[in-house]
Each structure stands twice: as C-alpha cells, then as structure tokens.
Design a protein around this motif. Sequence first.
Motif, PDB file in Angstrom:
ATOM      1  N   VAL A  17      43.551  21.533  31.897  1.00 33.79           N
ATOM      2  CA  VAL A  17      43.201  22.198  33.149  1.00 33.79           C
ATOM      3  C   VAL A  17      44.481  22.847  33.648  1.00 33.79           C
ATOM      4  N   GLU A  18      44.586  24.155  33.440  1.00 36.33           N
ATOM      5  CA  GLU A  18      45.829  24.880  33.705  1.00 36.33           C
ATOM      6  C   GLU A  18      45.510  26.316  34.098  1.00 36.33           C
ATOM      7  N   ASP A  23      51.388  29.030  30.298  1.00 33.26           N
ATOM      8  CA  ASP A  23      51.377  27.612  29.927  1.00 33.26           C
ATOM      9  C   ASP A  23      50.218  27.305  28.984  1.00 33.26           C
ATOM     10  N   VAL A  24      49.075  27.939  29.221  1.00 29.59           N
ATOM     11  CA  VAL A  24      47.920  27.747  28.326  1.00 29.59           C
ATOM     12  C   VAL A  24      48.281  28.233  26.928  1.00 29.59           C
ATOM     13  N   VAL A  42      40.014  24.615  27.357  1.00 26.27           N
ATOM     14  CA  VAL A  42      40.799  25.022  28.520  1.00 26.27           C
ATOM     15  C   VAL A  42      39.887  25.353  29.686  1.00 26.27           C
ATOM     16  N   ALA A  43      40.256  24.844  30.852  1.00 28.06           N
ATOM     17  CA  ALA A  43      39.629  25.226  32.119  1.00 28.06           C
ATOM     18  C   ALA A  43      40.760  25.780  32.987  1.00 28.06           C
ATOM     19  N   ASP A  66      38.189  13.277  25.607  1.00 30.15           N
ATOM     20  CA  ASP A  66      38.827  11.967  25.514  1.00 30.15           C
ATOM     21  C   ASP A  66      40.070  11.924  26.406  1.00 30.15           C
ATOM     22  N   LEU A  67      40.657  13.104  26.614  1.00 31.29           N
ATOM     23  CA  LEU A  67      41.892  13.224  27.372  1.00 31.29           C
ATOM     24  C   LEU A  67      41.858  14.501  28.187  1.00 31.29           C
ATOM     25  N   VAL A  68      42.291  14.407  29.449  1.00 25.97           N
ATOM     26  CA  VAL A  68      42.446  15.582  30.309  1.00 25.97           C
ATOM     27  C   VAL A  68      43.925  15.730  30.631  1.00 25.97           C
ATOM     28  N   LEU A  69      44.474  16.904  30.323  1.00 27.87           N
ATOM     29  CA  LEU A  69      45.817  17.267  30.747  1.00 27.87           C
ATOM     30  C   LEU A  69      45.626  18.108  32.003  1.00 27.87           C
TER      31      LEU A  69
END
Length: 151
Positions: A17-18, A23-24, A42-43, A66-69
């Motif tokens: 989430v960026e 950065d994406v 990507v959101a 499974d994982l959110v950055l």
Amino acid sequence: MNRKSSVPGQEAEVLLVEDNPGDVRLVRELFSDAAITNTLHVATDEQEALDFLNQRGEFTDAPRPDLVLLDWYLPRATGEDVLRAIRNDHELEEVLVIVLTGSDAGEDFLNSPEIQFDAYLTKPIAPDEFVSLVRSFEFFWLTVLCSPSDS
C-alpha cells in the motif's frame, strides 16, 4: 504474535500500500531483481487497499494477502486508519502488517499500544539494504514464521 503466515514453500501474496510511484517501482524492481517468488500486488491509496483486502469492486477475485507492506503516510487517510480497519475485521486480523514510514516515527508506534502492527521499517532504505530486507521478509515472515495453528 499469532499472525498467520503462508505455508512454508508456497508462494505468498504481498500487498504493498504505497502512493509514491517511485517507491512502488523500486519495490517491484527489487522483488524482480532479488528473484522473490511471492506475488506483489499494489494499492495506491487507502480505499483501494481496503477494497483489495475485502475483495470489493474490481478486486472481487483478489487473493487474501499474507503480508501487507503499509505506507504510514497516505493521501487521504493515514496508514493508521487502514491498520485499524484491518485489525477490526475478524477475517483480516491474522494478516501480517509491516508499516513503512518516511520518518523516524517508529518510537511513536512502539509507544502506542492501540496500534497493532507486526513490524515497522523506516524508509528510504538504500537499495542494497532493501534487497537484503526483502529477502529477509521472504525467508522469515513468509517461510519460517508459522502460527501455532500451522504446526
């Protein structure tokens, strides 16, 4: 911690989430260059992130990550708003969340017991350090770490 990770040896779903396109692009390139086998989604804002996580709108077929950055500084709402929505949703509460911040505000996170995240990272991180970090994620967060229910 009782967050659920992916099954060791299986590809994990990662949601970044960026809102910063640079950065994406960097994260995509680093996942590719580091030969990370996990799928990166990507959101770009909080609404898109919540739609993805709740499989709404254009994301009805989206996998559960499974994982959110999670970038802490988003355009209309804060990462804290997204994090609270995740932690208040019974179906999402087991998702690992790593907060990304452009400041040294980590101490503020650590001192706030209401904010329930699994780890935080301060950015910008040098590209070579980020590659190492992404590889560490893949190995530890997405391969080694299992909840008691996984054993």
